[in-house]
Design a protein around this motif. Structure first.
Motif, PDB file in Angstrom:
ATOM      1  N   LEU A  55     -23.256  56.659  14.350  1.00  0.00           N
ATOM      2  CA  LEU A  55     -22.727  57.750  15.175  1.00  0.00           C
ATOM      3  C   LEU A  55     -23.817  58.752  15.554  1.00  0.00           C
ATOM      4  N   HIS A  58     -12.163  54.480  26.686  1.00  0.00           N
ATOM      5  CA  HIS A  58     -13.402  54.396  25.898  1.00  0.00           C
ATOM      6  C   HIS A  58     -13.431  53.136  25.031  1.00  0.00           C
ATOM      7  N   SER A  96      -8.604  64.258  12.183  1.00  0.00           N
ATOM      8  CA  SER A  96      -8.446  62.947  11.542  1.00  0.00           C
ATOM      9  C   SER A  96      -9.446  62.776  10.410  1.00  0.00           C
ATOM     10  N   LEU A  97     -10.697  63.225  10.627  1.00  0.00           N
ATOM     11  CA  LEU A  97     -11.717  63.116   9.587  1.00  0.00           C
ATOM     12  C   LEU A  97     -11.354  63.980   8.379  1.00  0.00           C
ATOM     13  N   LEU A 143      -7.163  51.208  20.352  1.00  0.00           N
ATOM     14  CA  LEU A 143      -8.302  51.967  20.868  1.00  0.00           C
ATOM     15  C   LEU A 143      -7.966  52.581  22.227  1.00  0.00           C
ATOM     16  N   ILE A 174     -16.294  52.200  22.146  1.00  0.00           N
ATOM     17  CA  ILE A 174     -15.910  52.169  20.732  1.00  0.00           C
ATOM     18  C   ILE A 174     -16.149  50.782  20.145  1.00  0.00           C
ATOM     19  N   ARG A 203     -10.186  68.917  23.158  1.00  0.00           N
ATOM     20  CA  ARG A 203      -9.036  68.359  22.438  1.00  0.00           C
ATOM     21  C   ARG A 203      -9.401  67.050  21.755  1.00  0.00           C
ATOM     22  N   GLN A 204     -10.239  66.243  22.394  1.00  0.00           N
ATOM     23  CA  GLN A 204     -10.690  65.008  21.749  1.00  0.00           C
ATOM     24  C   GLN A 204     -11.472  65.308  20.480  1.00  0.00           C
ATOM     25  N   ILE A 205     -12.403  66.277  20.587  1.00  0.00           N
ATOM     26  CA  ILE A 205     -13.188  66.641  19.401  1.00  0.00           C
ATOM     27  C   ILE A 205     -12.282  67.186  18.303  1.00  0.00           C
ATOM     28  N   PHE A 249      -9.122  66.476  17.821  1.00  0.00           N
ATOM     29  CA  PHE A 249      -8.324  65.377  17.272  1.00  0.00           C
ATOM     30  C   PHE A 249      -9.120  64.584  16.241  1.00  0.00           C
ATOM     31  N   TRP A 250     -10.382  64.226  16.587  1.00  0.00           N
ATOM     32  CA  TRP A 250     -11.177  63.408  15.667  1.00  0.00           C
ATOM     33  C   TRP A 250     -11.606  64.201  14.441  1.00  0.00           C
ATOM     34  N   LEU A 251     -11.875  65.491  14.608  1.00  0.00           N
ATOM     35  CA  LEU A 251     -12.210  66.306  13.437  1.00  0.00           C
ATOM     36  C   LEU A 251     -11.012  66.445  12.503  1.00  0.00           C
TER      37      LEU A 251
END
Length: 369
Positions: free
Chosen positions: A336, A188, A13-14, A184, A192, A5-7, A9-11
């Motif tokens: 990254l 994490h 957003s990107l 943030l 970050i 789910r984290q991956i 979410f960030w994908l």
């Protein structure tokens, strides 16, 4: 939240960020330019604050001085460079044809000896096509820079919108940074922060250092070519310095233009083309041995090939806004990727299950002992 789910979410957003850049790229330029200006001037504002000025007063002083210097540069340089640009566009086809005839005049006999008259004729036709296409391409690029630049940027956004937006951003910069820091994820946050600090160091070091290198190289080439009396020397020097943020492209472009112009201008005297070549050789020596190590160093941590790819890719995708964003995004992606590589090298995927079990056994023995 699970790793998947984290991956996700960030994908997501990107992808949203990329979509917004694509949709709004025609109106983002003054905002991106103002953001870059505020980012570069924030350390100076912090220094003035430590000297006793308020944030508002420090921002006003910085922007007023910057605008005065910018307007002074426009007043002094735009008439000269505009006149030389118009002359270069006008004389480019004639000079290209003259250069072609000089090359064929000197190289034709050698080609006839090697392959006969047919090879010389084919070489003449091929060279004519190459010179013609190159002349059209350079002319279209120069015309596009003038018409497209004025259409996209515009005097209003350049002289009014960008300073106003930069003023508000610079006044609230520390507050915005603190607000984003508060968003943030708590689990994490330190990781970050460490990554953001590394990105900031890479981007700031490269942008400030490379901007100074481009300025020094542009001045060196412009003054050197003007002293030699090369036509359009100041314009070629400024173009070479401006393009120097792309590795090797600025110097190579200026070298080809200046040597070609000098050859046509001073033929049959080879002294001035060789002197022009010496100017760029000296510029390359200064850039590689003095300017780059002193002002830039290895701050960005990105290979020149990756930097050139980023400039071409983002420029193609997002136009002029993409060129402005290429270096910061290349630095961010580099940070990254290095972080991901460190995580991989310390993970069980790299070491394998046996190594993980051995490490757990060793930890258990230490705990029991």
């Amino acid at each position: 939240m699970t790793l998947q789910r984290q991956i996700g979410f960030w994908l997501a957003s990107l992808l949203m960020l990329v979509l917004l850049l694509v949709l709004l790229r025609d109106v983002l330029l003054p905002f991106i330019a103002a953001l870059a200006l505020a980012y570069l001037l924030d350390p100076l504002a912090d220094r003035l604050e430590r000297m006793g000025l308020s944030r508002l007063a420090a921002t006003l002083v910085i922007l007023v001085v910057f605008l005065l210097l910018f307007v002074l540069a426009l007043v002094l340089l735009v008439p000269l460079l505009g006149q030389q640009l118009a002359g270069l566009v006008q004389k480019l086809p004639t000079d290209a044809a003259r250069l072609q005839s000089l090359i064929l005049e000197r190289g034709g006999p050698w080609l006839e000896r090697l392959g006969g008259a047919e090879l010389a004729k084919d070489a003449q036709s091929s060279l004519g096509n190459i010179v013609g296409e190159a002349t059209k391409w350079v002319g279209s690029v120069l015309q596009g820079l003038w018409t497209g630049g004025t259409a996209i940027i515009g005097l209003f956004s350049l002289l009014v919108l960008t300073p106003v937006i930069a003023f508000y951003l610079l006044v609230d910069w520390d507050r915005m940074v603190a607000t984003v820091d508060g968003w943030l994820p708590l689990d994490h946050r330190e990781t970050i922060r460490s990554l953001l600090h590394e990105m900031d160091r890479s981007i700031a070091g490269f942008l400030r250092g490379q901007a100074l290198v481009c300025l020094l190289l542009g001045l060196f080439y412009a003054i050197g070519l003007s002293l030699l009396g090369v036509n359009f020397g100041a314009l070629i020097g400024i173009i070479s310095g401006f393009l120097s943020f792309i590795p090797y492209v600025g110097s190579l472009t200026g070298l080809v233009l200046s040597v070609g112009v000098a050859t046509v201008q001073f033929w049959p005297d080879w002294t001035m083309p060789l002197a022009t070549l010496a100017v760029f050789a000296a510029g390359q020596f200064l850039e590689g041995n003095i300017f780059q190590p002193k002002f830039v160093g290895d701050s960005i941590g990105v290979h020149p090939v990756w930097l050139m790819f980023a400039l071409l890719a983002f420029g193609t995708l997002f136009g002029f806004v993409g060129l402005l964003l290429a270096v910061p995004l290349a630095a961010v992606i580099g940070v990254l990727c290095r972080f991901a590589l460190r995580q991989y090298l310390s993970s069980d995927i790299y070491h394998g299950a046996s190594a993980a079990k051995a490490a757990q056994a060793a930890a258990k023995i230490r705990a029991e002992g």
